[in-house]
Design an enzyme around this catalytic site. Structure first.
Site, PDB file in Angstrom:
ATOM      1  N   HIS A   1       0.861  -1.197   0.000  1.00 55.66           N
ATOM      2  CA  HIS A   1       0.000   0.000   0.000  1.00 55.66           C
ATOM      3  C   HIS A   1       0.885   1.231   0.000  1.00 55.66           C
ATOM      4  CE1 HIS A   1      -3.664   2.206   2.024  1.00 55.66           C
ATOM      5  NE2 HIS A   1      -3.024   2.988   1.152  1.00 55.66           N
TER       6      HIS A   1
ATOM      7  N   HIS B   1       1.217   4.908  -2.591  1.00 57.39           N
ATOM      8  CA  HIS B   1       0.808   5.650  -3.787  1.00 57.39           C
ATOM      9  C   HIS B   1       2.061   6.283  -4.349  1.00 57.39           C
ATOM     10  CE1 HIS B   1      -3.492   5.445  -2.551  1.00 57.39           C
ATOM     11  NE2 HIS B   1      -2.919   5.303  -1.371  1.00 57.39           N
TER      12      HIS B   1
ATOM     13  N   HIS C   1      -9.513   1.059  -0.881  1.00 55.25           N
ATOM     14  CA  HIS C   1      -9.417   1.742   0.413  1.00 55.25           C
ATOM     15  C   HIS C   1     -10.802   1.685   1.058  1.00 55.25           C
ATOM     16  CE1 HIS C   1      -5.699   3.262  -1.212  1.00 55.25           C
ATOM     17  NE2 HIS C   1      -5.483   4.093  -0.217  1.00 55.25           N
TER      18      HIS C   1
ATOM     19  N   GLU D   1     -10.803   3.760   6.364  1.00 59.29           N
ATOM     20  CA  GLU D   1      -9.685   4.622   6.802  1.00 59.29           C
ATOM     21  C   GLU D   1     -10.287   5.685   7.737  1.00 59.29           C
ATOM     22  OE1 GLU D   1      -7.829   6.832   3.621  1.00 59.29           O
ATOM     23  OE2 GLU D   1      -6.163   7.520   4.891  1.00 59.29           O
TER      24      GLU D   1
ATOM     25  N   ASP E   1       1.988   4.113   2.600  1.00 58.80           N
ATOM     26  CA  ASP E   1       0.929   4.949   2.011  1.00 58.80           C
ATOM     27  C   ASP E   1       1.507   6.071   1.132  1.00 58.80           C
ATOM     28  OD1 ASP E   1      -1.721   5.465   1.451  1.00 58.80           O
ATOM     29  OD2 ASP E   1      -2.220   6.302   3.403  1.00 58.80           O
ATOM     30  N   ASP E   2       1.912   7.175   1.746  1.00 60.55           N
ATOM     31  CA  ASP E   2       2.473   8.311   0.999  1.00 60.55           C
ATOM     32  C   ASP E   2       3.723   8.775   1.745  1.00 60.55           C
ATOM     33  OD1 ASP E   2       0.209   8.924  -1.039  1.00 60.55           O
ATOM     34  OD2 ASP E   2      -0.810   8.644   0.871  1.00 60.55           O
TER      35      ASP E   2
HETATM   36  N1  HPA Z   1      -6.421   7.469   1.316  1.00 58.78           N
HETATM   37  C1  HPA Z   1      -7.116   7.725   0.219  1.00 58.78           C
HETATM   38  N2  HPA Z   1      -6.561   8.153  -0.900  1.00 58.78           N
HETATM   39  C2  HPA Z   1      -5.261   8.321  -0.944  1.00 58.78           C
HETATM   40  C3  HPA Z   1      -4.479   8.087   0.161  1.00 58.78           C
HETATM   41  C4  HPA Z   1      -5.091   7.624   1.342  1.00 58.78           C
HETATM   42  O1  HPA Z   1      -4.469   7.383   2.397  1.00 58.78           O
HETATM   43  N3  HPA Z   1      -3.215   8.366  -0.213  1.00 58.78           N
HETATM   44  C5  HPA Z   1      -3.243   8.768  -1.489  1.00 58.78           C
HETATM   45  N4  HPA Z   1      -4.476   8.738  -1.942  1.00 58.78           N
HETATM   46 ZN    ZN Z   2      -3.629   4.858   0.497  1.00 64.35          ZN
END
Ligand code: HPA
Ligand code: ZN
Length: 319
Positions: free
Chosen positions: A24, A26, A204, A207, A285-286
């Protein structure tokens, strides 16, 4: 296979060195401010921040949407196939340093086609970096195309259509962006079509939004894996199902911290999830926005929750 427990002081080294998969992340979220500025310069794109430091210091978020707005601004510097290659290559080099041996990389084409680029510019650049990763970094890497859930299902269909000529370069379809108010049901038809086409499916869910979004990701979209999923803890029947069906959750602790899903890392439910038998994994994630790559997620979360080497082995196995 059972591994012997190791002393707590040797845990950071185990976490650093153990082979792991990242499932996971991006790729647009791996763009470090330095690379944003370098690409902005080479592509003649002006940024609203005077310096790398000013941009980095803007990375303070109260929720997912605040992050998404600044993340979107960062993507405006991406113009050429080479930019997409360079972005993915930089991530893969960083992943190698964290002992990642396999990466499944999220990307979205809708952000970039919205800026006037062709889907093939995005996909060909990213795919070339993935294809070269075994030889360059000893990493296998594949691509998952995420639909943006704040856009319409019709736009997701268009996105799928544009990607089809490059179908062999994409392993799966996912669902990202603003979660609350954009439930899985909105994408029922386009996920059914992607399934017919043979794509692997993830989404997703849970969250920020309630467990109902996880139920419908499983039952309506028929995904194999839930991205985040941390809200499942509030629904005992859902927890039972996730355990019984061994549905993997790709958990991203530092993301959850930065986006205020949990007030502190010590409040994170990763340990409770694992101890309940959930097939959880740890991911970044990012990483450029959330304060760390995959090993930072492991070491900081393990320290905050007092997790052990047995949790580490379990997480590596799960991934
Ligand atoms: N959630 C939803 N969209 C996203 C995320 C996330 O954590 N990171 C990049 N796009
Ligand atoms: Zn994500």
């Amino acid at each position: 296979m059972n591994h012997p427990p190791i002393a707590p002081e040797r845990l950071p080294e185990l976490l650093r060195a153990m082979p792991k998969a990242e499932l996971h992340m991006h790729i647009e979220g791996s763009l470090e401010p330095e690379l944003i500025f370098a690409m902005g310069q080479r592509n003649g794109v002006a940024l609203n921040y005077p310096s790398v430091e000013a941009l980095r210091s803007a990375y303070v978020f109260n929720n997912l949407q605040e992050f998404l707005d600044i993340y979107h601004a960062g993507t405006t510097v991406l113009k050429t196939e080479q930019d997409f290659f360079d972005m993915a290559n930089a991530y893969l080099a960083r992943a190698q340093a964290d002992s990642v041996v396999h990466a499944e990389i999220f990307f979205d084409t809708q952000t970039h086609t919205g800026h006037g680029l062709g889907a093939e510019t995005v996909i060909n650049g990213l795919h070339r970096a993935c294809a070269e990763a075994p030889a360059r970094f000893g990493i296998t890497a594949s691509l998952i195309l995420c639909f943006l859930r704040h856009l319409s299902e019709e736009e997701a269909f268009e996105c799928l259509e544009q990607a089809l000529p490059l179908r062999d370069k994409i392993v799966g379809i996912g669902l990202a962006s603003s979660e609350v108010g954009h439930p899985p049901e909105k994408f029922a038809r386009v996920f059914a079509r992607a399934r017919e086409l043979g794509f692997r499916l993830v989404a997703h869910a849970g969250e920020e939004a309630p467990p109902a979004y996880i139920w419908s990701a499983l039952d309506v979209l028929k995904v194999e894996r839930i991205d985040h999923g941390v809200q499942a803890i509030h629904d005992a029947a859902l927890m039972q199902r996730l355990v019984a069906q061994r549905v993997p959750l790709t958990v991203c602790p530092l993301s959850n911290l930065k986006l205020c899903v949990f007030p502190t890392l010590a409040d994170h439910n990763l340990r409770r999830m694992l101890d309940a038998g959930i097939v959880a994994t740890v991911n970044s994630d990012d990483p450029a926005y959330f304060g760390g790559y995959i090993n930072d997620n492991f070491t900081q979360t393990f320290a905050a929750l007092g997790m052990t080497s047995q949790h580490a082995y379990q997480l590596a196995r799960n991934s």
